[in-house]
Design a protein around this motif. Structure first.
Motif, mmCIF file in Angstrom:
data_model
loop_
_atom_site.group_PDB
_atom_site.id
_atom_site.type_symbol
_atom_site.label_atom_id
_atom_site.label_comp_id
_atom_site.label_asym_id
_atom_site.label_seq_id
_atom_site.Cartn_x
_atom_site.Cartn_y
_atom_site.Cartn_z
ATOM 1 N N LEU A 69 0.814 -1.207 0.000
ATOM 2 C CA LEU A 69 0.000 0.000 0.000
ATOM 3 C C LEU A 69 0.849 1.258 0.000
ATOM 4 C CD1 LEU A 69 -2.730 -1.003 2.614
ATOM 5 C CD2 LEU A 69 -2.884 -1.093 0.117
ATOM 6 N N GLN A 70 0.283 2.299 -0.589
ATOM 7 C CA GLN A 70 0.913 3.620 -0.630
ATOM 8 C C GLN A 70 -0.132 4.668 -0.261
ATOM 9 O OE1 GLN A 70 2.254 4.161 -4.645
ATOM 10 N NE2 GLN A 70 3.732 2.479 -4.562
ATOM 11 N N PRO A 71 0.308 5.806 0.304
ATOM 12 C CA PRO A 71 -0.651 6.890 0.548
ATOM 13 C C PRO A 71 -1.390 7.254 -0.738
ATOM 14 C CG PRO A 71 1.397 7.337 1.687
ATOM 15 C CD PRO A 71 1.657 6.128 0.825
ATOM 16 N N GLY A 72 -2.690 7.458 -0.627
ATOM 17 C CA GLY A 72 -3.538 7.745 -1.778
ATOM 18 C C GLY A 72 -4.294 6.540 -2.289
ATOM 19 N N ASP A 73 -3.835 5.330 -1.941
ATOM 20 C CA ASP A 73 -4.567 4.119 -2.316
ATOM 21 C C ASP A 73 -5.873 4.031 -1.535
ATOM 22 O OD1 ASP A 73 -2.467 3.337 -3.961
ATOM 23 O OD2 ASP A 73 -1.654 1.872 -2.531
ATOM 24 N N GLU A 74 -6.777 3.205 -2.041
ATOM 25 C CA GLU A 74 -7.968 2.848 -1.279
ATOM 26 C C GLU A 74 -8.071 1.336 -1.192
ATOM 27 O OE1 GLU A 74 -12.821 3.579 -1.008
ATOM 28 O OE2 GLU A 74 -11.645 4.572 -2.561
ATOM 29 N N SER A 75 -8.213 0.835 0.020
ATOM 30 C CA SER A 75 -8.359 -0.588 0.291
ATOM 31 C C SER A 75 -9.843 -0.927 0.443
ATOM 32 C CB SER A 75 -7.605 -0.938 1.583
ATOM 33 O OG SER A 75 -8.094 -2.122 2.156
ATOM 34 N N ILE A 76 -10.256 -2.047 -0.156
ATOM 35 C CA ILE A 76 -11.643 -2.514 -0.033
ATOM 36 C C ILE A 76 -11.634 -3.988 0.337
ATOM 37 C CG2 ILE A 76 -13.820 -2.939 -1.237
ATOM 38 C CD1 ILE A 76 -13.180 -0.593 -3.066
ATOM 39 N N VAL A 77 -12.328 -4.332 1.406
ATOM 40 C CA VAL A 77 -12.592 -5.728 1.744
ATOM 41 C C VAL A 77 -14.107 -5.882 1.820
ATOM 42 C CG1 VAL A 77 -12.302 -7.597 3.414
ATOM 43 C CG2 VAL A 77 -10.427 -5.964 3.033
ATOM 44 N N ALA A 78 -14.632 -6.829 1.055
ATOM 45 C CA ALA A 78 -16.075 -7.072 1.016
ATOM 46 C C ALA A 78 -16.362 -8.517 1.403
ATOM 47 C CB ALA A 78 -16.635 -6.780 -0.372
ATOM 48 N N VAL A 79 -17.306 -8.699 2.305
ATOM 49 C CA VAL A 79 -17.812 -10.022 2.668
ATOM 50 C C VAL A 79 -19.255 -10.052 2.175
ATOM 51 C CG1 VAL A 79 -18.373 -11.550 4.585
ATOM 52 C CG2 VAL A 79 -16.246 -10.242 4.627
ATOM 53 N N TYR A 80 -19.548 -10.962 1.241
ATOM 54 C CA TYR A 80 -20.835 -10.873 0.546
ATOM 55 C C TYR A 80 -21.500 -12.238 0.410
ATOM 56 C CZ TYR A 80 -18.512 -12.666 -3.687
ATOM 57 O OH TYR A 80 -17.843 -13.454 -4.592
ATOM 58 N N ASP A 81 -22.833 -12.196 0.352
ATOM 59 C CA ASP A 81 -23.656 -13.391 0.220
ATOM 60 C C ASP A 81 -23.598 -13.859 -1.237
ATOM 61 O OD1 ASP A 81 -25.680 -15.325 0.127
ATOM 62 O OD2 ASP A 81 -26.964 -14.236 1.526
ATOM 63 N N SER A 82 -22.973 -15.007 -1.441
ATOM 64 C CA SER A 82 -22.790 -15.508 -2.813
ATOM 65 C C SER A 82 -24.090 -16.007 -3.427
ATOM 66 C CB SER A 82 -21.747 -16.629 -2.817
ATOM 67 O OG SER A 82 -22.191 -17.732 -2.043
ATOM 68 N N ARG A 83 -25.146 -16.124 -2.627
ATOM 69 C CA ARG A 83 -26.452 -16.476 -3.186
ATOM 70 C C ARG A 83 -27.102 -15.273 -3.867
ATOM 71 N NH1 ARG A 83 -28.909 -18.624 2.363
ATOM 72 N NH2 ARG A 83 -28.021 -16.571 2.887
ATOM 73 N N LEU A 84 -26.648 -14.068 -3.505
ATOM 74 C CA LEU A 84 -27.237 -12.843 -4.040
ATOM 75 C C LEU A 84 -26.382 -12.186 -5.112
ATOM 76 C CD1 LEU A 84 -28.460 -11.194 -0.701
ATOM 77 C CD2 LEU A 84 -29.776 -12.612 -2.296
ATOM 78 N N TYR A 85 -25.061 -12.396 -5.039
ATOM 79 C CA TYR A 85 -24.149 -11.665 -5.916
ATOM 80 C C TYR A 85 -23.085 -12.600 -6.475
ATOM 81 C CZ TYR A 85 -26.106 -7.978 -2.973
ATOM 82 O OH TYR A 85 -26.965 -7.160 -2.277
ATOM 83 N N ALA A 86 -22.723 -12.387 -7.732
ATOM 84 C CA ALA A 86 -21.586 -13.060 -8.346
ATOM 85 C C ALA A 86 -20.317 -12.248 -8.091
ATOM 86 C CB ALA A 86 -21.814 -13.218 -9.846
#
Length: 276
Positions: free
Chosen positions: A231-248
């Motif tokens: 990581l570097q300053p200015g980056d954006e980190s995203i962690v998503a925990v999602y229901d695989s029955r609703l979303y691919a």
């Protein structure tokens, strides 16, 4: 309870291959386990009420990662966190009862030769990320809500969205359900100061036996981009925990690219990397 009243614990080595990718497998060469799939240790990242310790600084934020002065080797660690009640019998932990789960970024500094795991985990405020959306758990047995969820992670840099970790079903954790809870309870009662591990019973005492815990249950494997990119300053980190029955998986990536996440069945933590 407030998050600041909970002890923060993580699990090292609960997803096959992660420690090797993170360059940390050598830290645990002398740690004896009975089962090859068994995690290596639990570690603290926050201990309320522990005076004169960096672990007394609350490290969790939901919108930013504070880039450390020492850091040019900071990585996202995409995980599920469980919010658990702690049931005591005297000074011993009798049970952990998960009540909620959420997306968690157990962001870590890669420090070869660090004496303890915790030295890589808490460098001050906004060292960690926890989603503000926490999803209810009615149980943590086979077939529970979490069994249907996947963990995905992304890095936004210079207008480009890069997949960071492998899209991973939560059920692929090495230890899960009651097996995981029983193992964690055993470590909370018996883990001693040994090599990279710390004396957890002593930390629970120092924390005045908190009634709840935030438990990060282990980071997933990286894609080649995530394994090689810090990581570097200015980056954006995203962690998503999602229901695989609703979303691919492709739909989740599209949400990460657009910055707009649907509401039902998703817990997401988005953090901008900021310099001090």
């Amino acid at each position: 309870m407030k998050l600041t009243d909970m002890i923060g614990l993580g699990i090292a080595g609960n997803f096959a291959g992660h420690l090797e990718q993170a360059g940390e497998a050598s830290d645990f060469v002398n740690v004896k386990v009975k089962d090859p799939a068994e995690p290596k240790a639990i570690f603290p990242f926050y201990v309320p009420n522990r005076e004169n310790s960096f672990l007394n600084v609350f490290p969790i934020a939901h919108d930013r990662i504070c880039y450390p002065d020492s850091g040019d080797n900071l990585q996202i660690e995409p995980e599920v966190a469980l919010i658990c009640d702690i049931v005591y019998e005297g000074s011993k932990v009798k049970a952990l009862v998960p009540r909620e789960f959420a997306a968690f970024n157990d962001c870590s500094i890669r420090r070869p030769g660090a004496r303890k795991i915790s030295e890589k985990k808490n460098w001050g405020p906004a060292s960690k990320g926890l989603a503000t959306t926490r999803l209810a758990l009615t149980s943590f047995t086979a077939g529970c809500e979490l069994d249907h969820y996947h963990i995905a992670s992304f890095l936004l840099r210079d207008g480009q969205c890069h997949a960071y970790g492998m899209d991973s079903p939560a059920v692929e954790y090495s230890y899960f359900h009651e097996k995981l809870l029983n193992w964690v309870v055993d470590k909370m009662n018996h883990q001693q100061d040994d090599g990279p591990a710390e004396d957890i019973p002593a930390l629970l005492q120092a924390a005045r036996y908190p009634q709840q815990a935030i438990v990060g249950i282990g980071a997933t494997r990286y894609l080649p981009f995530g394994e090689q990119t810090f990581l570097q300053p200015g980056d954006e980190s995203i962690v998503a925990v999602y229901d695989s029955r609703l979303y691919a998986a492709d739909a989740i990536r599209g949400m990460a690219e657009s910055g707009e996440f649907a509401e039902p069945g998703i817990s997401v933590v988005r953090q901008k990397v900021t310099a001090n």
